[in-house]
Design an enzyme around this catalytic site. Structure first.
Site, PDB file in Angstrom:
ATOM      1  N   SER A 190       8.126   2.857   7.309  1.00  0.00           N
ATOM      2  CA  SER A 190       7.961   1.970   6.163  1.00  0.00           C
ATOM      3  C   SER A 190       9.327   1.695   5.560  1.00  0.00           C
ATOM      4  CB  SER A 190       7.038   2.608   5.122  1.00  0.00           C
ATOM      5  OG  SER A 190       6.888   1.765   3.998  1.00  0.00           O
ATOM      6  N   GLY A 194      -1.901  13.258  -0.182  1.00  0.00           N
ATOM      7  CA  GLY A 194      -0.984  14.318  -0.588  1.00  0.00           C
ATOM      8  C   GLY A 194       0.411  14.223  -0.030  1.00  0.00           C
ATOM      9  N   HIS A 227      10.396 -16.662   9.958  1.00  0.00           N
ATOM     10  CA  HIS A 227       9.136 -16.902  10.649  1.00  0.00           C
ATOM     11  C   HIS A 227       9.349 -17.250  12.130  1.00  0.00           C
ATOM     12  CE1 HIS A 227       6.034 -16.698   7.493  1.00  0.00           C
ATOM     13  NE2 HIS A 227       7.015 -17.035   6.666  1.00  0.00           N
ATOM     14  N   HIS A 283      10.295  -6.339   3.211  1.00  0.00           N
ATOM     15  CA  HIS A 283       9.422  -5.189   3.481  1.00  0.00           C
ATOM     16  C   HIS A 283       9.036  -5.207   4.947  1.00  0.00           C
ATOM     17  CE1 HIS A 283       5.098  -4.277   4.281  1.00  0.00           C
ATOM     18  NE2 HIS A 283       5.461  -3.092   3.829  1.00  0.00           N
TER      19      HIS A 283
END
Length: 294
Positions: free
Chosen positions: A116, A277, A164, A130
């Site tokens: 990520s 978690g 793109h 991102h």
């Protein structure tokens, strides 16, 4: 069953992380003209993350790599992780609502791996970006997800076209229908309902993606990752030398507020990371260092 596939996916996400970190530090080194060029080149701070199950046993982890206050990047995080264990009740309910997977309650084991990335830039002419790709496995099903999208506060049509076009070129070998479908998927996913607008100029996105052919789906996921650097780096190199006004920086800070709203309210990855978690600093790495609301 699936150990070879899981190991291959985990290793690929780590290699992609290493390639991106090296490319971003090279951008810092090469920025010798224009705003912030007299600053010290930024470097990633790397922290190992660990996750524990409720009984204290090992549940995986990864690497959190964050650069702050660089010449080009004001804040960028590149995280990679491989986690496993059992899904709690809320995570099971969320998964069932999306996938309709039978047997999850009886056997809630899971394994997930991915990368990520979120980059917030010093120069407001350089777009934020991102990217993530991931694989998820349970004893009942497996799937891939991810994509990348461009988030400029000052839009340039040629930048959008390059971003793109590069993604399309990487997806077309997998079939001509992939790019238009994943572009539409991104337009739907990165829409902010309460603002009635997209958070950026789009990109490509897929989730819960499984055709039943693991090799083909993994190859598609890899090319989504491979498209990222050639889609983004030329835009950085072109825009980082431009001068800007205080008003441009203000526009950037307001746009970052939009980005923060999306990630905290709607983003599935943020919700899943906190529900299972994982290290909250790693999960919330995507938030900008400074933002503004008006």
């Amino acid at each position: 069953m699936f150990e070879t596939e899981k190991n291959s996916a985990s290793a690929w996400f780590r290699q992609l992380r290493d390639n991106i970190v090296a490319a971003f530090e090279a951008l810092e080194d090469s920025h010798d003209t224009g705003p912030f060029s007299d600053a010290k080149p930024g470097r990633f701070e790397v922290k190992e993350t660990k996750r524990q199950s409720e009984d204290g046993s090992d549940a995986g982890g990864g690497l959190m790599s964050v650069m702050r206050g660089g010449r080009v990047f004001e804040k960028v995080g590149v995280n990679v992780s491989t986690v496993y264990g059992t899904l709690g009740e809320r995570a099971q309910q969320a998964m069932a609502a999306r996938k309709g997977i039978p047997g999850m309650t009886e056997d809630p084991r899971f394994w997930a791996s991915g990368i990520s990335l979120v980059a917030h830039m010093q120069n407001p002419h350089v777009p934020a970006v991102h990217m993530n790709t991931r694989m998820f496995w349970t004893p009942h099903a497996w799937w891939f997800g991810g994509g990348s999208d461009l988030n400029p506060c000052i839009e340039y049509d040629d930048d959008t076209a390059h971003f793109h076009d590069t993604q399309k070129a990487h997806l077309d070998p997998h079939g001509p229908g992939h790019y238009p479908r994943l572009k539409e998927w991104a337009d739907e996913y990165f829409y902010i309902p309460h603002r009635k607008r997209a958070r950026g100029v789009g990109g490509i996105f897929m989730d819960d993606y499984c055709t039943g052919d693991w090799q083909a789906d993994f190859a598609l996921t890899q090319d989504i990752g491979r498209a990222f650097l050639p889609a983004f780096v030329p835009l950085v190199e072109k825009r980082r030398v431009q001068g800007f006004l205080d008003a441009d920086k203000d526009t950037q800070l307001v746009h970052r507020g939009l980005y923060a709203e999306y990630n905290l309210v709607y983003d599935r990855g943020t919700k899943f990371g906190l529900e299972t978690g994982h290290d909250p600093d790693a999960v919330l790495m995507s938030l900008p260092p400074m933002a503004k609301w008006i």
